[in-house]
Design an enzyme around this catalytic site. Structure first.
Site, PDB file in Angstrom:
ATOM      1  N   THR A  46       0.830  -1.195   0.000  1.00 19.09           N
ATOM      2  CA  THR A  46       0.000   0.000   0.000  1.00 19.09           C
ATOM      3  C   THR A  46       0.867   1.247   0.000  1.00 19.09           C
ATOM      4  OG1 THR A  46      -0.073   0.102   2.417  1.00 19.09           O
ATOM      5  CG2 THR A  46      -1.799  -1.176   1.342  1.00 19.09           C
ATOM      6  N   THR A  79      -7.548  -0.771   2.727  1.00 23.58           N
ATOM      7  CA  THR A  79      -7.471  -2.226   2.920  1.00 23.58           C
ATOM      8  C   THR A  79      -8.744  -2.801   3.538  1.00 23.58           C
ATOM      9  OG1 THR A  79      -6.433  -1.932   5.093  1.00 23.58           O
ATOM     10  CG2 THR A  79      -4.961  -2.152   3.195  1.00 23.58           C
ATOM     11  N   ILE A 138      -6.726   2.254  11.767  1.00 23.74           N
ATOM     12  CA  ILE A 138      -7.950   1.454  11.695  1.00 23.74           C
ATOM     13  C   ILE A 138      -7.707   0.185  10.876  1.00 23.74           C
ATOM     14  CG2 ILE A 138     -10.374   1.394  11.005  1.00 23.74           C
ATOM     15  CD1 ILE A 138      -9.697   3.296  13.349  1.00 23.74           C
ATOM     16  N   LYS A 149      -6.060 -14.272  13.800  1.00 27.26           N
ATOM     17  CA  LYS A 149      -7.116 -15.256  14.028  1.00 27.26           C
ATOM     18  C   LYS A 149      -6.938 -16.460  13.115  1.00 27.26           C
ATOM     19  CE  LYS A 149     -12.097 -16.057  13.968  1.00 27.26           C
ATOM     20  NZ  LYS A 149     -13.449 -15.469  14.059  1.00 27.26           N
ATOM     21  N   TYR A 228      16.012 -12.223  36.798  1.00 28.67           N
ATOM     22  CA  TYR A 228      14.975 -12.708  37.708  1.00 28.67           C
ATOM     23  C   TYR A 228      14.252 -11.500  38.278  1.00 28.67           C
ATOM     24  CZ  TYR A 228      18.784 -11.925  41.116  1.00 28.67           C
ATOM     25  OH  TYR A 228      19.791 -11.398  41.855  1.00 28.67           O
ATOM     26  N   HIS A 290      16.367  -0.303  48.974  1.00 23.03           N
ATOM     27  CA  HIS A 290      15.104  -1.032  49.071  1.00 23.03           C
ATOM     28  C   HIS A 290      13.900  -0.095  48.993  1.00 23.03           C
ATOM     29  CE1 HIS A 290      17.350  -4.639  49.764  1.00 23.03           C
ATOM     30  NE2 HIS A 290      17.885  -4.167  50.880  1.00 23.03           N
TER      31      HIS A 290
END
Length: 538
Positions: A46, A79, A138, A149, A228, A290
């Site tokens: 596009t 699109t 959009i 999907k 960690y 801390h």
């Protein structure tokens, strides 16, 4: 009602014939397009993406050839068409889907390379309302969700950092893409659209002053995988939100190994605290351990501010985080490296300071280019079982409050300065918080206790320990100002502070026993100021 699955098994390998490329970020585009073309994959694209691919000498087919419809409305619609979404969503092994595609001339689209309009970047740069709205994508999210999907057949890639993985997958599978790879890319794709929509919804909530929207989404992009979390048995990642607020997430790291989870948490606490002190008022330094300050100092000179902060609790400062509100200079850098320090964070640092710190390989230096604005709006969040607690950032600043003197004795000018200083610091100390201050520096800090009187006593004990370290015969709290982050529920906490030598106190007020506490202050001949605002920090 849920839609039933046709239970058609996904093929393990799909050999793509056609790829749709539509990207805002052109990073790595031509290299990827060339690799796809080398595998005989037809390129569809596009607008600007198609122009960039064509300029690289590669054959590319404009999406309007697929849809039979031109881009319209300044590219807003290009699109959103069955020719595109049918090609992305069709179940290839479903006879009915195949028949519909043949009847309507819809072509399979097997790869979707899509990234979105830079909404987050425009928002972070302070774009005006119309510009920000125009950068809400959009078509991109619609195509990403469609391709994700249908990952049984389609591969979707939304991040240029994954282009090389796609190329290597095609090479290793002889021009095909595996189901496992397609699933992983689909998962990343939904993460991207979720974060994008979260950014948009939170921007709208901010623009419309909706403090508690019906749905609140919080999202970020992975910056680093931590070795960690708080402890070695916990996994962790560092995600950035795109907020432009100066701090650890936006800083440049000049040296040293990767910041740990605890480093990041403590460094953020340190820089947010030092941001309370305007550079125009003079240099300031905060030392954090801390997530609590073990010392804060202000002075005419940055090195003196550091030394005053260090003097409050030199034992706890070992292995701590040091934050400055002004550029780090060489003399101050020489002072800081005398003890082990994990991280230094400052708006900037001189070349001489950088050279001095470079000798300490385990020391991390971060520069931010600015300070966080303590008055700026924002959100903080923490998880609870089954939910999120989200609140506005504590942007209360002592200079903006109307102070009320409630005792017979009025604080002196010097006491008032130290009271304001102590209350600034108390805002960043875990509750219950008690802060003793004198001459623009903390001299005792009590944090995170279940009882306010315990915080007062712990702070006084630390002050005595610091005095002994300095070879002094009397506690540093003698003649100090003391701040409490919340009201004194009883007079005992105040009496502990008076016993430690405090001559003035600042607290929010609002207790049922305020009269009793004020009476105790008057009996001791000390000055008391009420702010009307508390600063709990749990």
């Amino acid at each position: 009602m849920a839609v039933a699955s046709k239970k058609i098994p996904a093929p393990d390998h799909v050999k793509p014939k056609r790829a749709l490329l539509s990207v805002s970020d052109k990073t790595g585009l031509n290299n990827l397009a060339a690799a796809l073309a080398a595998h005989g994959i037809e390129l569809i694209s596009t607008g600007g993406t198609a122009a960039a691919i064509a300029a690289a000498g590669l054959a590319v087919r404009d999406v309007s050839d697929i849809t039979g419809f031109p881009e319209i409305m300044d590219g807003r619609v290009k699109t959103l068409h069955p020719g595109v979404h049918g090609g992305l969503l069709s179940i290839r092994d479903d006879d009915q889907h195949r028949k519909v595609m043949e009847e309507n001339g819809i072509l399979d689209i097997d790869i979707a390379i899509i990234n979105l309009y830079p909404f987050e970047a425009v928002r972070a740069a302070g774009g005006d309302y119309p510009t920000t709205v125009e950068n809400i994508d959009i078509g991109g999210p619609a195509m990403i969700r469609a391709a994700a999907k249908n990952h049984a057949y389609v591969t979707v890639v939304t991040d240029p950092s994954d282009y090389q993985a796609l190329i290597e997958e095609l090479e290793s599978a002889n021009g095909a893409l595996t189901y496992e790879f397609r699933k992983h890319m689909a998962a990343k794709a939904y993460g991207r659209t979720a974060a994008y929509d979260a950014a948009i919804s939170n921007w709208f909530a901010g623009e419309l002053d909706i403090e508690t929207p019906r749905h609140r989404a919080l999202a970020g992009s992975l910056r680093d995988v931590m070795r960690y979390g708080e402890n070695p048995h916990q996994s962790a990642g560092f995600y950035v939100t795109g907020e432009a607020r100066p701090g650890v997430a936006t800083a440049t790291q000049h040296q040293g190994k990767q910041l740990s989870y605890n480093n990041i948490n403590d460094t953020d606490a340190a820089f947010e605290l030092v941001g309370e002190f305007s550079p125009e008022a003079g240099p300031a330094c905060a030392i954090i351990k801390h997530a609590n300050p073990c010392g804060v100092g202000t002075a005419e000179d940055l090195g003196d501010a550091y030394r005053k902060a260090l003097a409050c609790d030199p034992v706890s400062a070992f292995g701590g985080i040091v934050a400055f509100n002004a550029p780090l200079d060489a003399k101050t850098a020489e002072e800081v490296v005398k003890i082990f320090t994990e991280v230094i964070i400052a708006p900037d640092a001189s070349q001489e300071a950088l050279q001095i710190l470079s000798a300490k390989k385990n020391l991390r230096l971060l520069t931010t280019g600015g300070l966080p604005d303590p008055r700026a709006s924002g959100l903080t969040a923490k998880t609870v079982a089954g939910g999120l607690l989200v609140q506005s950032r504590d942007k209360g600043v002592i200079d903006d409050l109307e102070l009320k003197i409630v005792t017979e004795r009025v604080p002196s000018e010097g006491e008032l300065r130290d009271l304001k200083f102590a209350f600034r610091v108390a805002k960043h100390v875990k509750s219950n918080a008690i802060v003793y201050a004198k001459d623009g520096a903390t001299v005792g800090i009590g944090a995170g206790q279940m009882s306010r009187v315990d915080s007062a006593r712990i702070a006084a004990r630390k002050a005595r320990d610091a005095a002994q370290t300095m070879g002094l015969n009397e506690p540093l709290t003698k003649g100090s100002a003391v701040a409490s982050d919340a009201f004194f529920p009883f007079a005992d906490g105040l009496l502990s502070a008076i016993e430690a030598g405090a001559t003035s106190v600042i607290q929010p007020g609002g207790s049922m026993r305020d009269d009793e506490v004020i009476r105790a202050a008057n009996d001791a001949g000390i000055a008391m100021v009420l702010t009307g605002m508390r600063h709990f920090r749990h």
